[in-house]
Design a protein around this motif. Structure first.
Motif, PDB file in Angstrom:
ATOM      1  N   HIS A  52      37.647  33.214  37.919  1.00  0.00           N
ATOM      2  CA  HIS A  52      37.909  34.098  36.871  1.00  0.00           C
ATOM      3  C   HIS A  52      37.858  35.606  37.187  1.00  0.00           C
ATOM      4  CE1 HIS A  52      37.862  35.537  32.662  1.00  0.00           C
ATOM      5  NE2 HIS A  52      36.683  36.513  32.904  1.00  0.00           N
ATOM      6  N   ALA A  53      36.767  36.139  38.059  1.00  0.00           N
ATOM      7  CA  ALA A  53      37.014  37.413  38.559  1.00  0.00           C
ATOM      8  C   ALA A  53      38.088  37.745  39.623  1.00  0.00           C
ATOM      9  CB  ALA A  53      35.523  37.591  39.494  1.00  0.00           C
ATOM     10  N   ASP A  54      38.484  36.782  40.232  1.00  0.00           N
ATOM     11  CA  ASP A  54      39.779  37.207  41.132  1.00  0.00           C
ATOM     12  C   ASP A  54      41.111  37.176  39.920  1.00  0.00           C
ATOM     13  OD1 ASP A  54      38.478  36.885  43.377  1.00  0.00           O
ATOM     14  OD2 ASP A  54      38.979  34.869  43.681  1.00  0.00           O
ATOM     15  N   ARG A  55      41.210  36.222  39.106  1.00  0.00           N
ATOM     16  CA  ARG A  55      42.166  36.434  38.281  1.00  0.00           C
ATOM     17  C   ARG A  55      42.209  37.712  37.298  1.00  0.00           C
ATOM     18  NH1 ARG A  55      41.156  31.051  36.700  1.00  0.00           N
ATOM     19  NH2 ARG A  55      40.073  31.792  34.923  1.00  0.00           N
ATOM     20  N   ALA A  56      40.914  38.266  36.811  1.00  0.00           N
ATOM     21  CA  ALA A  56      40.691  39.458  36.204  1.00  0.00           C
ATOM     22  C   ALA A  56      41.147  40.654  37.232  1.00  0.00           C
ATOM     23  CB  ALA A  56      39.214  39.679  35.816  1.00  0.00           C
ATOM     24  N   LYS A  57      40.766  40.417  38.417  1.00  0.00           N
ATOM     25  CA  LYS A  57      41.249  41.620  39.474  1.00  0.00           C
ATOM     26  C   LYS A  57      42.702  41.607  39.644  1.00  0.00           C
ATOM     27  CE  LYS A  57      40.250  42.843  44.137  1.00  0.00           C
ATOM     28  NZ  LYS A  57      39.548  42.348  45.546  1.00  0.00           N
ATOM     29  N   LYS A  58      43.274  40.781  39.901  1.00  0.00           N
ATOM     30  CA  LYS A  58      44.774  40.622  39.745  1.00  0.00           C
ATOM     31  C   LYS A  58      45.467  41.019  38.670  1.00  0.00           C
ATOM     32  CE  LYS A  58      48.609  37.423  41.219  1.00  0.00           C
ATOM     33  NZ  LYS A  58      49.177  37.391  39.985  1.00  0.00           N
ATOM     34  N   ASN A  59      44.945  40.806  37.501  1.00  0.00           N
ATOM     35  CA  ASN A  59      45.630  41.270  36.312  1.00  0.00           C
ATOM     36  C   ASN A  59      45.501  42.744  36.304  1.00  0.00           C
ATOM     37  OD1 ASN A  59      46.462  38.586  35.591  1.00  0.00           O
ATOM     38  ND2 ASN A  59      44.678  38.332  34.250  1.00  0.00           N
ATOM     39  N   ALA A  60      44.244  42.888  36.650  1.00  0.00           N
ATOM     40  CA  ALA A  60      43.975  44.702  36.615  1.00  0.00           C
ATOM     41  C   ALA A  60      44.965  45.319  37.539  1.00  0.00           C
ATOM     42  CB  ALA A  60      42.674  44.925  36.682  1.00  0.00           C
ATOM     43  N   GLU A  61      45.024  44.734  38.644  1.00  0.00           N
ATOM     44  CA  GLU A  61      45.709  45.348  39.768  1.00  0.00           C
ATOM     45  C   GLU A  61      47.425  45.578  39.226  1.00  0.00           C
ATOM     46  OE1 GLU A  61      44.926  43.178  43.255  1.00  0.00           O
ATOM     47  OE2 GLU A  61      43.298  44.296  43.756  1.00  0.00           O
ATOM     48  N   ASP A  62      47.841  44.476  38.793  1.00  0.00           N
ATOM     49  CA  ASP A  62      49.151  44.478  38.099  1.00  0.00           C
ATOM     50  C   ASP A  62      49.391  45.467  37.065  1.00  0.00           C
ATOM     51  OD1 ASP A  62      49.685  42.456  40.075  1.00  0.00           O
ATOM     52  OD2 ASP A  62      49.576  40.938  38.503  1.00  0.00           O
ATOM     53  N   ALA A  63      48.435  45.559  36.125  1.00  0.00           N
ATOM     54  CA  ALA A  63      48.539  46.712  35.019  1.00  0.00           C
ATOM     55  C   ALA A  63      48.767  47.921  35.760  1.00  0.00           C
ATOM     56  CB  ALA A  63      47.383  46.547  34.246  1.00  0.00           C
ATOM     57  N   VAL A  64      47.559  48.346  36.453  1.00  0.00           N
ATOM     58  CA  VAL A  64      47.611  49.469  37.261  1.00  0.00           C
ATOM     59  C   VAL A  64      49.029  49.675  37.840  1.00  0.00           C
ATOM     60  CG1 VAL A  64      46.440  50.812  38.710  1.00  0.00           C
ATOM     61  CG2 VAL A  64      45.206  49.720  37.393  1.00  0.00           C
ATOM     62  N   ARG A  65      49.512  48.701  38.477  1.00  0.00           N
ATOM     63  CA  ARG A  65      50.958  48.899  39.267  1.00  0.00           C
ATOM     64  C   ARG A  65      51.763  49.332  38.482  1.00  0.00           C
ATOM     65  NH1 ARG A  65      50.158  44.543  42.077  1.00  0.00           N
ATOM     66  NH2 ARG A  65      48.934  45.348  43.590  1.00  0.00           N
ATOM     67  N   GLN A  66      52.041  48.520  37.252  1.00  0.00           N
ATOM     68  CA  GLN A  66      53.100  48.928  36.375  1.00  0.00           C
ATOM     69  C   GLN A  66      52.693  50.336  35.575  1.00  0.00           C
ATOM     70  OE1 GLN A  66      52.364  45.607  33.547  1.00  0.00           O
ATOM     71  NE2 GLN A  66      53.556  44.188  34.993  1.00  0.00           N
ATOM     72  N   ILE A  67      51.603  50.599  35.363  1.00  0.00           N
ATOM     73  CA  ILE A  67      51.636  51.854  34.641  1.00  0.00           C
ATOM     74  C   ILE A  67      51.828  53.166  35.714  1.00  0.00           C
ATOM     75  CG2 ILE A  67      49.837  53.392  33.876  1.00  0.00           C
ATOM     76  CD1 ILE A  67      48.448  51.002  32.734  1.00  0.00           C
ATOM     77  N   TYR A  68      51.467  52.780  36.896  1.00  0.00           N
ATOM     78  CA  TYR A  68      51.758  53.596  37.892  1.00  0.00           C
ATOM     79  C   TYR A  68      53.180  53.804  38.092  1.00  0.00           C
ATOM     80  CZ  TYR A  68      51.939  56.314  42.512  1.00  0.00           C
ATOM     81  OH  TYR A  68      52.279  56.890  43.412  1.00  0.00           O
TER      82      TYR A  68
END
Length: 160
Positions: A52-68
């Motif tokens: 669950h933590a790995d999925r949350a981390k991956k989703n957060a990284e993807d969101a930050v990448r998209q915003i950037y």
């Protein structure tokens, strides 16, 4: 039982001790089985939490990448800069079109009349500022050399 109708403490304790002594191996096996089951359940929960933590981390990284990516898009930045300038120009136009009370107009006019044009003196540069360097351009541009293009080998053999 004792005289007052209650069981003697000593006798019940010795019965429990006897029971444990007789069934020690069985009791230890049950305790070990429960311990292993608890460890397995704990490991399963920990694995689930890690996933669950790995999925949350991956989703957060993807969101930050998209915003950037959105924030760094030159086209989007151009629109925001244009919008900012438009807002500033609108505020400036609003200020200029606002009615000004007479006492402010009179005060402003009086100050303008009193103001004398000051003699403009060249500002001194601090030593920390860089100095301009004069670069002399050559009087004539260098001549380019025209080179003859080589013909393909097939044309050279057939040549004149």
């Amino acid at each position: 039982m004792g005289e007052d109708g209650k069981e003697d403490r000593g006798s019940s304790r010795s019965e429990i001790e006897d029971f444990f002594n007789e069934n020690r191996e069985f009791i230890e096996a049950l305790i070990e089985k429960e311990r292993k089951a608890a460890e397995d359940a704990f490991e399963k929960k920990m694995d689930g939490a890690r996933q669950h933590a790995d999925r949350a981390k991956k989703n957060a990284e993807d969101a930050v990448r998209q915003i950037y990516k959105i924030a760094m898009d030159p086209d989007i930045q151009g629109h925001f800069m244009t919008a900012g300038f438009e807002i500033m120009m609108g505020i400036n136009a609003a200020i200029r079109s606002m009615p000004v009370p007479d006492f402010i107009k009179e005060d402003t006019e009086a100050k303008e009349e009193k103001a004398e044009p000051e003699e403009v003196k060249p500002k001194r540069r601090s030593k920390a500022q860089s100095k301009a360097i004069a670069i002399d351009a050559p009087e004539e541009a260098p001549k380019t050399v025209n080179r003859r293009k080589k013909k393909p080998a097939s044309e050279e053999q057939d040549g004149p």
